[in-house]
Motif scaffolding. Structure first.
Motif, PDB file in Angstrom:
ATOM      1  N   GLY A   5       0.537  -1.478  -0.033  1.00 35.05           N
ATOM      2  CA  GLY A   5      -0.026   0.128   0.190  1.00 35.05           C
ATOM      3  C   GLY A   5       0.649   1.368   0.076  1.00 35.05           C
ATOM      4  O   GLY A   5       2.506   1.852  -0.011  1.00 35.05           O
ATOM      5  N   ARG A  43      -3.087   6.982  -1.635  1.00 37.77           N
ATOM      6  CA  ARG A  43      -3.846   5.897  -1.016  1.00 37.77           C
ATOM      7  C   ARG A  43      -5.093   5.578  -1.417  1.00 37.77           C
ATOM      8  O   ARG A  43      -5.878   4.916  -1.509  1.00 37.77           O
ATOM      9  CB  ARG A  43      -4.831   6.983  -0.335  1.00 37.77           C
ATOM     10  CG  ARG A  43      -4.455   8.546   1.497  1.00 37.77           C
ATOM     11  CD  ARG A  43      -5.588   9.000   2.246  1.00 37.77           C
ATOM     12  NE  ARG A  43      -5.287  10.613   1.142  1.00 37.77           N
ATOM     13  CZ  ARG A  43      -6.145  11.255   1.632  1.00 37.77           C
ATOM     14  NH1 ARG A  43      -7.661  11.522   1.717  1.00 37.77           N
ATOM     15  NH2 ARG A  43      -6.149  12.907   1.029  1.00 37.77           N
ATOM     16  N   GLY A  44      -4.299   5.297  -2.780  1.00 39.88           N
ATOM     17  CA  GLY A  44      -4.953   4.500  -3.254  1.00 39.88           C
ATOM     18  C   GLY A  44      -4.414   3.308  -3.845  1.00 39.88           C
ATOM     19  O   GLY A  44      -3.226   3.218  -3.062  1.00 39.88           O
ATOM     20  N   MET A  45      -4.834   2.648  -4.252  1.00 44.74           N
ATOM     21  CA  MET A  45      -3.662   1.613  -4.638  1.00 44.74           C
ATOM     22  C   MET A  45      -4.126   0.843  -4.832  1.00 44.74           C
ATOM     23  O   MET A  45      -3.404   1.275  -6.475  1.00 44.74           O
ATOM     24  CB  MET A  45      -6.023   0.671  -4.807  1.00 44.74           C
ATOM     25  CG  MET A  45      -6.448   0.406  -3.745  1.00 44.74           C
ATOM     26  SD  MET A  45      -8.360  -1.012  -4.705  1.00 44.74           S
ATOM     27  CE  MET A  45      -7.514  -2.420  -3.080  1.00 44.74           C
ATOM     28  N   ILE A  46      -2.823  -0.121  -5.184  1.00 46.37           N
ATOM     29  CA  ILE A  46      -1.777  -0.704  -6.260  1.00 46.37           C
ATOM     30  C   ILE A  46      -1.440  -1.910  -6.750  1.00 46.37           C
ATOM     31  O   ILE A  46      -2.630  -2.909  -5.941  1.00 46.37           O
ATOM     32  CB  ILE A  46      -0.246   0.116  -5.042  1.00 46.37           C
ATOM     33  CG1 ILE A  46      -0.303  -1.117  -4.440  1.00 46.37           C
ATOM     34  CG2 ILE A  46       0.206   1.046  -4.873  1.00 46.37           C
ATOM     35  CD1 ILE A  46       1.312  -1.583  -3.842  1.00 46.37           C
ATOM     36  N   ALA A  57      -3.650   3.475  -8.449  1.00 43.79           N
ATOM     37  CA  ALA A  57      -5.160   3.874  -8.921  1.00 43.79           C
ATOM     38  C   ALA A  57      -5.665   4.648  -8.723  1.00 43.79           C
ATOM     39  O   ALA A  57      -5.523   5.078  -7.043  1.00 43.79           O
ATOM     40  CB  ALA A  57      -5.581   2.552  -8.896  1.00 43.79           C
TER      41      ALA A  57
END
Lengths: 125, 836
Positions: A32, A71-74, A84
């Motif tokens: 994350g 704070r995006g998803m990887i 993202a």
């Protein structure tokens, strides 16, 4: 806003003037992202546990100019590590910052190294 | 070994190479190709995309390496200047001689340049090659820098409009000049042309019809055009695109028979008057016609290959000139004979100027056959109309339905499924691929999926217009072979959601990483991670705190991210019932943290504008006051809305509030493929709008009626009756069964209404499963739900009690500072994010 975007420029490994310590590796979530502050910049740092690799990029999503990318998803797209954006799921390559949805804007990336369990980000300023 | 020389490396010349390279007798031939351009063959159909692509690479039909791999000698930038048919030799412009056994002339055409005075002046261009486009681009920039913006395009045909679009894209004020009284005179009638003209003019391109140019004006460079009506107009550049001229010079000087108006005469074997010399593509004069489309060119290439390899394939006696394309953003199609209008024919037209649509079909007087037609503005019917035309299929009783759509109940399509077509039906006309060829490639086992079918048959690889039909045929054929057409989650898991659900449940997979190791590949992504998080939650009732990295962004921080990156907080208010004390707590918290406050559509209160680090502080206070997470951020149960019911309402039949609270408490925290909403109304007046929910309960004489699979949203749908006059317990039993059945079988992010649409057997089948327990699953489903209900925990309470989990809610890892970039502006006594 354009001005703000300009403060983020990709730094290549060989352009690094200043390796800045930004915390212990254990302070960052596995698989994350976390955000660090350097001078006035916000930088997102990601740890891919499966391959034990680290990436860093601007925290500013160039789509709507919000400080949210950490704070995006990887994950990966055909092997390219990516993030993202949590706002509209725009995805960016963490290798070169390019937009993976084929849109014009891209993000700046920064080199990361780990020494003695500490995370360092390379800056050119 | 025989030597084949191909003169011309355009689309058709390339197609000949491709077909010969793939032929069984390939090894009998030595192949040499001459191309006068510097690049290998490229896609001229999509030439205008060159400007947006900014590179010619994607337009190449095959890279140089392809010719090498296939042992084809490609000689670019080399021109053949002479043919000596007697000694079977060709001579290059460098005077090098090459012997051939078969000579294939695929020299194509050059733009027709009208005999105007001044056409050689600087600023006059033709529109044919990538070099032409580069020249146009450079000149346009030069002109724009001088403040000159007017470009004229001579020719209002297909290519002329493409060229006009290109100059417009370059930022020029574009004028189309056409000799005929209408645009695309070979494809469109007057009404269609009028419509297209107004659409193009709306985009800022001027159209001048019936204009006969006389000469090009200007001293050192072109500055304008003088017309035969004495009128003069000034333009800063001119692009000529007024038709094509076959390049038959080589053939003429070699004594090969050509037509009086150009073109090399060929028979139905593609042979010229010299039996060793073939001509294909736009240079070939076949049946007294020159065909400037790629489909007939490809057919010619395949006939020529077949002939020299000893086959007996002949060119079709009539050439179909049907075409569908997008011109300057407008769909235009014409097929068969678009103009035919005689005693035996009836034309049906539909015109809607407001929507910019014109459709015309020409049918036989007896209404049985479609002979041709025109579509402008909306060509979505092209594929089905073209199939009716090309296969001479019988028409529906009311032929007008073909262009107006059926207005009766039930039948949404006049054509039915692509599977209803005869095997001989040509699906891809560019590559001449029949329905039979597509289906057989799957039935024989040679191909197993769409990608392989496209690769092997080449169907839809050219213009792509037939792609939807090819996809349909592949899916339907696979289904008929008993193969499931898989809807896999993403590139990391080659399984559907339901399969992953079963795999994880049966094999008791402990977490995402284990699942990825066992069933997936790579790192995962923003699609499969939340899907798996939802599956783990639905099977084990784990909260979003257990596997944080795979949670969707909102679940990761247990709040809804808003447009400026701050969050909103929604505590649960079951059934919308709240005490004044609790209401005051919400008010106090909102005031303390300066949050924008609004009542939601689900009868609760949303507090906006909380920063990441404030979330735990806010929740600490809310939890102390007895609130729980409302799961407004999750794909999970949101609210069960209720009307006030029989306790207060003088019409109420049952206590809808109590029942709504009971149901919301039962299913709170339940994660599902998409969000779930419920409603309970105390009487048939339906104040809770329960039928607009995934499950709706309405009080009636003798109990509750249970409705399922409705929603508001983009595609509103009323819930349908599942069972009536139920007591409380039976209603909950059915709900348990329905919800778990949905959670188990739905695709990711599929709400209950589309799920029911796709469920084979529909509501009747669902009734059998839920009410009659036809699968014998009833008890299992109820037990599963009971287990989930018993394991419920408030994930916000969990989070604030764990220092480790709290680490998540910090904006920076390396400092306690907060995000200083947030800006709010005032609005109606509250605040909002500064607009983008």
């Amino acid at each position: 806003m354009e001005e703000l975007l300009k403060t983020y420029q990709t730094v290549a490994q060989n352009e690094v003037i200043n390796w800045v310590s930004v915390g212990k590796a254990a302070d960052f979530p596995a698989n994350g992202g976390g955000c660090i502050k350097y001078k006035s910049k916000q930088i997102a740092v990601y740890y891919f546990q499966r391959t034990d690799t680290w990436y860093a990029c601007q925290n500013l999503c160039p789509h709507k100019m919000e400080m949210v990318l950490s704070r995006g998803m990887i994950g990966d797209a055909s092997g390219i590590p990516k993030v993202a954006c949590p706002l509209h799921k725009k995805t960016f390559s963490l290798e070169n910052g390019s937009n993976l949805n084929g849109e014009d804007y891209s993000i700046a990336t920064y080199p990361v190294k780990i020494e003695d369990g500490n995370v360092y980000i390379g800056f050119a300023d | 070994m025989k030597k084949v020389i191909i003169v011309g490396n355009g689309m058709v010349g390339y197609k000949f190479c491709e077909k010969l390279a793939a032929h069984a007798n390939r090894s009998d031939f030595e192949i040499v190709v001459f191309g006068e351009e510097a690049r290998p063959a490229y896609d001229r159909v999509h030439l205008s995309e060159y400007f947006s692509l900014k590179s010619s690479e994607p337009l190449l039909l095959a890279p140089r390496a392809w010719y090498e791999e296939n042992d084809i000698e490609l000689r670019t930038s080399e021109m053949i200047s002479e043919i000596d048919p007697k000694s079977k030799l060709v001579l290059t412009h460098k005077n090098e001689a090459f012997h051939y056994d078969y000579l294939i002339l695929a020299t194509g055409s050059s733009p027709f340049i009208p005999p105007l005075e001044g056409v050689s002046k600087p600023g006059v261009f033709i529109y044919r090659t990538i070099e032409d486009l580069e020249g146009i681009e450079e000149y346009a920039h030069k002109m724009k820098n001088k403040g000159r913006f007017k470009a004229a395009v001579l020719g209002g045909g297909l290519l002329g409009l493409e060229a006009a679009n290109a100059t417009k894209e370059l930022g020029m004020e574009t004028h189309v000049i056409e000799f005929a009284p209408r645009l695309m005179p070979r494809q469109l009638d007057q009404a269609a042309s009028d419509l297209l003209k107004s659409k193009i003019e709306d985009l800022g391109i001027s159209v001048h019809l019936s204009k006969n140019s006389k000469q090009i004006l200007g001293e050192n460079e072109m500055t304008g055009i003088e017309f035969h009506d004495e009128e003069k107009a000034s333009y800063d550049m001119l692009v000529i695109s007024a038709g094509i001229r076959p390049r038959d010079e080589l053939a003429i000087s070699a004594g090969i028979v050509t037509g009086s108006r150009g073109g090399i005469e060929v028979n139905n074997k593609m042979q010229t008057s010299d039996p060793s010399i073939y001509a294909i593509g736009e240079v070939a004069l076949y049946n007294n016609g020159i065909y400037g489309l790629v489909a007939p060119g490809y057919e010619m290439a395949s006939v020529a290959v077949d002939q020299i390899t000893g086959g007996d394939k002949l060119m079709s006696p009539t050439i179909d000139m049907s075409t569908k394309l997008k011109l300057v953003g407008t769909e235009v199609a014409s097929f068969g004979d678009p103009f035919i209008d005689d005693e035996q024919t009836t034309a049906i037209t539909y015109e809607n100027k407001q929507k910019g649509i014109y459709k015309r079909i020409n049918i036989t007087k007896d209404g049985k056959k479609l002979l041709g037609g025109i579509l402008v503005g909306d060509a979505s019917d092209y594929n089905s109309l073209f199939q009716l035309y090309i296969n001479s299929l019988p028409l529906p009783e009311d032929a007008e339905e073909l262009i107006l759509g059926s207005r009766g109940e039930g039948s949404s399509s006049t054509m039915g499924s692509a599977l209803d077509l005869p095997d001989s039906a040509q699906i891809c006309s560019c590559e001449a691929v029949s329905k039979g060829a597509i289906c057989d490639s799957l039935k024989s086992g040679a191909c197993t999926n769409l990608k392989e079918v496209v690769q092997s048959t080449k169907a839809s690889s050219c213009c792509g217009g037939c792609k939807p039909m090819v996809v349909d045929l592949v899916n339907e054929t696979l289904k008929s072979l008993g193969q499931e057409v898989k809807e896999t989650v993403c590139e990391h898991f080659d399984y559907s959601r339901q399969e992953l659900y079963d795999l994880i449940k049966i094999n008791k997979i402990g977490g995402y990483d284990e699942a990825l190791d066992k069933y997936g590949k790579g790192h995962g992504c923003e699609i499969c991670k939340p899907v798996m998080a939802s599956i783990f939650a639905s099977i084990f009732m784990e909260t979003a705190n257990r596997q944080v990295p795979i949670q969707d962004s909102n679940d990761r921080f247990l709040a809804n991210i808003q447009r400026n990156g701050t969050y909103s907080v929604v505590p649960r208010v079951p059934g919308g019932e709240i005490t004044p004390d609790k209401l005051m707590v919400l008010g106090e918290v909102a005031k303390k943290y300066d949050l924008y406050t609004k009542i939601t559509g689900g009868q609760r209160i949303d507090l906006f504008g909380a920063q990441l680090h404030e979330l735990p502080l806010i929740w600490q206070e809310l939890i102390d006051a007895g609130f729980e997470s409302g799961h407004a951020y999750g794909k999970s149960l949101r609210t069960v809305k209720s009307c006030v019911g029989s306790t207060w309402c003088r019409y109420g039949m049952h206590d809808s509030v109590s029942f709504a609270i009971r149901i919301e408490e039962r299913y709170k925290g339940l994660r599902s493929p998409h969000k779930l909403k419920g409603g309970v109304s105390g009487c048939i007046r339906e104040c809770a709008e329960a039928r607009g929910k995934d499950f709706g309960i309405i009080a009636v004489e003798g109990g509750w009626n249970l409705y399922v699979c409705g929603n508001g949203g983009a595609t509103p749908k009323h819930a349908v009756l599942l069972a009536s006059q139920l007591d409380d317990e039976t209603c909950i039993k059915y709900l348990d069964r329905f919800l778990i059945y949905y959670i188990r079988t739905a695709a990711p992010l599929m709400r209950t209404a589309p799920w029911l649409d796709k469920l084979e057997g529909g509501i009747d089948y669902l009734k059998k499963v839920v009410v009659e327990d036809s699968l014998g699953l009833g008890e299992e489903l109820e037990n599963e739900m009971e287990e989930l209900v018993n394991r419920y925990a408030c994930e916000w309470k969990e989070a604030i009690e764990s220092p480790e989990m709290m680490k998540r809610f910090k904006h920076f890892v390396n400092t306690d500072e907060t995000d200083d970039r947030l800006v709010f502006v005032p609005m109606r006594d509250q605040k909002m994010p500064k607009p983008w």
